[in-house]
Scaffold this motif. Structure first.
Motif, PDB file in Angstrom:
ATOM      1  N   MET A  19       0.821  -1.205   0.000  1.00 52.06           N
ATOM      2  CA  MET A  19       0.000   0.000   0.000  1.00 52.06           C
ATOM      3  C   MET A  19       0.857   1.257   0.000  1.00 52.06           C
ATOM      4  O   MET A  19       0.574   2.216  -0.726  1.00 52.06           O
ATOM      5  CB  MET A  19      -0.923  -0.002   1.219  1.00 52.06           C
ATOM      6  CG  MET A  19      -1.833   1.227   1.297  1.00 52.06           C
ATOM      7  SD  MET A  19      -3.015   1.312  -0.067  1.00 52.06           S
ATOM      8  CE  MET A  19      -4.065  -0.089   0.341  1.00 52.06           C
ATOM      9  N   LYS A  20       1.917   1.246   0.814  1.00 53.26           N
ATOM     10  CA  LYS A  20       2.786   2.421   0.909  1.00 53.26           C
ATOM     11  C   LYS A  20       4.179   2.087   0.389  1.00 53.26           C
ATOM     12  O   LYS A  20       4.802   1.137   0.857  1.00 53.26           O
ATOM     13  CB  LYS A  20       2.907   2.887   2.366  1.00 53.26           C
ATOM     14  CG  LYS A  20       3.643   4.221   2.526  1.00 53.26           C
ATOM     15  CD  LYS A  20       4.003   4.499   3.961  1.00 53.26           C
ATOM     16  CE  LYS A  20       5.321   3.889   4.353  1.00 53.26           C
ATOM     17  NZ  LYS A  20       6.493   4.463   3.610  1.00 53.26           N
ATOM     18  N   PRO A  21       4.694   2.841  -0.591  1.00 57.59           N
ATOM     19  CA  PRO A  21       6.061   2.599  -1.060  1.00 57.59           C
ATOM     20  C   PRO A  21       7.077   3.092  -0.037  1.00 57.59           C
ATOM     21  O   PRO A  21       6.764   3.874   0.851  1.00 57.59           O
ATOM     22  CB  PRO A  21       6.131   3.425  -2.347  1.00 57.59           C
ATOM     23  CG  PRO A  21       5.174   4.551  -2.105  1.00 57.59           C
ATOM     24  CD  PRO A  21       4.054   3.968  -1.289  1.00 57.59           C
ATOM     25  N   MET A  22       8.312   2.620  -0.163  1.00 53.80           N
ATOM     26  CA  MET A  22       9.386   3.128   0.681  1.00 53.80           C
ATOM     27  C   MET A  22       9.771   4.532   0.231  1.00 53.80           C
ATOM     28  O   MET A  22       9.967   4.776  -0.957  1.00 53.80           O
ATOM     29  CB  MET A  22      10.601   2.210   0.621  1.00 53.80           C
ATOM     30  CG  MET A  22      10.420   0.908   1.357  1.00 53.80           C
ATOM     31  SD  MET A  22      11.988   0.003   1.500  1.00 53.80           S
ATOM     32  CE  MET A  22      11.466  -1.359   2.543  1.00 53.80           C
ATOM     33  N   GLU A  23       9.887   5.425   1.185  1.00 52.15           N
ATOM     34  CA  GLU A  23      10.247   6.816   0.891  1.00 52.15           C
ATOM     35  C   GLU A  23      11.763   6.968   0.990  1.00 52.15           C
ATOM     36  O   GLU A  23      12.282   7.693   1.850  1.00 52.15           O
ATOM     37  CB  GLU A  23       9.537   7.746   1.863  1.00 52.15           C
ATOM     38  CG  GLU A  23       8.015   7.652   1.802  1.00 52.15           C
ATOM     39  CD  GLU A  23       7.351   8.349   2.964  1.00 52.15           C
ATOM     40  OE1 GLU A  23       7.547   9.572   3.117  1.00 52.15           O
ATOM     41  OE2 GLU A  23       6.638   7.671   3.740  1.00 52.15           O
ATOM     42  N   VAL A  24      12.473   6.296   0.092  1.00 55.84           N
ATOM     43  CA  VAL A  24      13.932   6.283   0.160  1.00 55.84           C
ATOM     44  C   VAL A  24      14.531   6.319  -1.240  1.00 55.84           C
ATOM     45  O   VAL A  24      13.921   5.893  -2.221  1.00 55.84           O
ATOM     46  CB  VAL A  24      14.466   5.030   0.891  1.00 55.84           C
ATOM     47  CG1 VAL A  24      13.999   5.002   2.338  1.00 55.84           C
ATOM     48  CG2 VAL A  24      14.066   3.749   0.175  1.00 55.84           C
ATOM     49  N   GLU A  25      15.734   6.847  -1.325  1.00 58.21           N
ATOM     50  CA  GLU A  25      16.643   6.631  -2.440  1.00 58.21           C
ATOM     51  C   GLU A  25      17.958   6.185  -1.829  1.00 58.21           C
ATOM     52  O   GLU A  25      18.371   6.695  -0.782  1.00 58.21           O
ATOM     53  CB  GLU A  25      16.855   7.914  -3.253  1.00 58.21           C
ATOM     54  CG  GLU A  25      15.660   8.342  -4.062  1.00 58.21           C
ATOM     55  CD  GLU A  25      15.952   9.586  -4.896  1.00 58.21           C
ATOM     56  OE1 GLU A  25      17.137   9.955  -5.027  1.00 58.21           O
ATOM     57  OE2 GLU A  25      15.001  10.194  -5.390  1.00 58.21           O
ATOM     58  N   ILE A  26      18.623   5.232  -2.470  1.00 60.99           N
ATOM     59  CA  ILE A  26      19.869   4.727  -1.906  1.00 60.99           C
ATOM     60  C   ILE A  26      20.972   4.723  -2.955  1.00 60.99           C
ATOM     61  O   ILE A  26      20.723   4.733  -4.163  1.00 60.99           O
ATOM     62  CB  ILE A  26      19.703   3.313  -1.307  1.00 60.99           C
ATOM     63  CG1 ILE A  26      19.300   2.306  -2.376  1.00 60.99           C
ATOM     64  CG2 ILE A  26      18.703   3.327  -0.164  1.00 60.99           C
ATOM     65  CD1 ILE A  26      19.284   0.874  -1.877  1.00 60.99           C
ATOM     66  N   LEU A  27      22.203   4.715  -2.442  1.00 57.63           N
ATOM     67  CA  LEU A  27      23.393   4.644  -3.274  1.00 57.63           C
ATOM     68  C   LEU A  27      24.234   3.465  -2.815  1.00 57.63           C
ATOM     69  O   LEU A  27      24.468   3.290  -1.625  1.00 57.63           O
ATOM     70  CB  LEU A  27      24.204   5.944  -3.151  1.00 57.63           C
ATOM     71  CG  LEU A  27      25.573   5.939  -3.824  1.00 57.63           C
ATOM     72  CD1 LEU A  27      25.419   6.049  -5.336  1.00 57.63           C
ATOM     73  CD2 LEU A  27      26.451   7.073  -3.297  1.00 57.63           C
ATOM     74  N   VAL A  28      24.682   2.654  -3.775  1.00 54.90           N
ATOM     75  CA  VAL A  28      25.650   1.596  -3.507  1.00 54.90           C
ATOM     76  C   VAL A  28      26.883   1.916  -4.338  1.00 54.90           C
ATOM     77  O   VAL A  28      26.805   2.008  -5.574  1.00 54.90           O
ATOM     78  CB  VAL A  28      25.097   0.203  -3.872  1.00 54.90           C
ATOM     79  CG1 VAL A  28      26.113  -0.874  -3.512  1.00 54.90           C
ATOM     80  CG2 VAL A  28      23.782  -0.058  -3.166  1.00 54.90           C
TER      81      VAL A  28
END
Length: 225
Positions: free
Chosen positions: A115-124
Motif C-alpha cells: 500500500m505504501k512505497p518506501m520513501e527512500v533513495e539509496i546509493l551503492v
C-alpha cells in the motif's frame, strides 16, 4: 455485496510515486564524487548518531536519503547479504552491482504490491583502482537503477545540486577539493554549510581491503581550511 472502489493502475502508480517523492524531498540531500583519492560521499546531516553513510563490505559503501528507519533496514539487509555471500563463496564475489540489483528487486516489489512505497533513495558505491572503474548505483524508490559516472546526487533539490556540482566537477580532485565542492553544491548560494553540518566518508583507493573511512571532527574541519 459492495463493489471495491476502482482506481486505474496508471493513476495508482502515479499516486505512489508522488507520495514517495514528496517524502524523499523533505529530507536533506547527499552527493557522491569519484575523485583521485577514492569515492567521497558527503551528506547534509547534523546528527552525531544517526548515519546516512555506512560501510557494507570491504570496498563497498551504502548511503540513503528519505525515511531513516526504512533505509537503515535496507542497509542491514545489505550487510547480511554481503556477509553471507562472502562467507559462502569468496570476498571477491561480493560486488556493488549485485547488491544494487537486490535492492532494486526489493524496492520494486514494495512499490508495486504494498500500500505504501518506501520513501527512500539509496546509493551503492564500490571503489576501484581508478576513477574510470568506480561503480556507483543510484537506486530509486520504485526499484529503478541508475548507473552513475563521475558524481551523483540523492534527495531533495537533486537537480539543482547536481547542476551546481557539474559546473566545477573534476575527477582529479583530492579529498579537500571534493569536500569543499560538495559542501558548496549542497548549500547553494543562499546558505553556508560548515563541518558540523556534514557527514563525510571516503572509500579510499590506498587503504587495501577495508577502504571505508569516516572523515569527522578536526580532520573534517581542517579540509575546510
Amino acid at each position: 455485496m459492495t463493489m471495491p472502489f476502482y482506481v486505474a493502475p496508471e493513476q495508482l502508480m502515479k499516486d505512489r510515486a508522488d507520495y514517495a517523492r514528496k517524502g524523499i524531498a523533505r529530507g536533506r540531500a547527499l552527493t557522491a564524487l569519484s575523485v583521485r583519492d577514492g569515492i567521497l560521499i558527503c551528506a547534509e546531516n547534523r546528527s552525531n548518531t544517526l548515519r546516512k553513510v555506512s560501510e557494507i563490505y570491504d570496498r563497498i559503501a551504502f548511503a540513503g536519503v528519505g525515511r531513516y528507519n526504512e533505509f537503515d533496514q535496507l542497509r542491514i539487509a545489505g550487510v547480511r547479504h554481503a556477509d553471507l555471500k562472502g562467507y559462502t563463496y569468496s570476498r571477491e564475489d561480493v560486488e556493488a552491482r549485485s547488491l544494487a540489483n537486490q535492492y532494486a528487486q526489493l524496492l520494486g516489489q514494495t512499490f508495486t504490491h504494498e500500500m505504501k512505497p518506501m520513501e527512500v533513495e539509496i546509493l551503492v558505491a564500490e571503489v576501484a583502482s581508478g576513477p574510470d572503474h568506480d561503480q556507483m548505483f543510484h537506486v530509486l524508490y520504485d526499484g529503478t537503477v541508475n548507473d552513475e559516472a563521475g558524481y551523483t546526487v540523492l534527495g531533495g533539490e537533486a537537480d539543482s545540486i547536481a547542476e551546481r556540482l557539474g559546473q566545477t566537477y573534476d575527477p582529479d580532485w583530492d579529498v579537500g577539493d571534493a569536500v569543499r565542492a560538495a559542501a558548496a553544491a549542497l548549500s547553494g548560494p543562499e546558505r553556508t554549510l560548515v563541518a558540523d553540518d556534514l557527514e563525510v566518508a571516503i572509500l579510499s583507493r590506498e587503504t587495501g581491503r577495508r577502504a571505508f573511512k569516516r572523515i569527522e571532527g578536526e580532520d573534517l574541519a581542517g579540509l575546510f581550511g
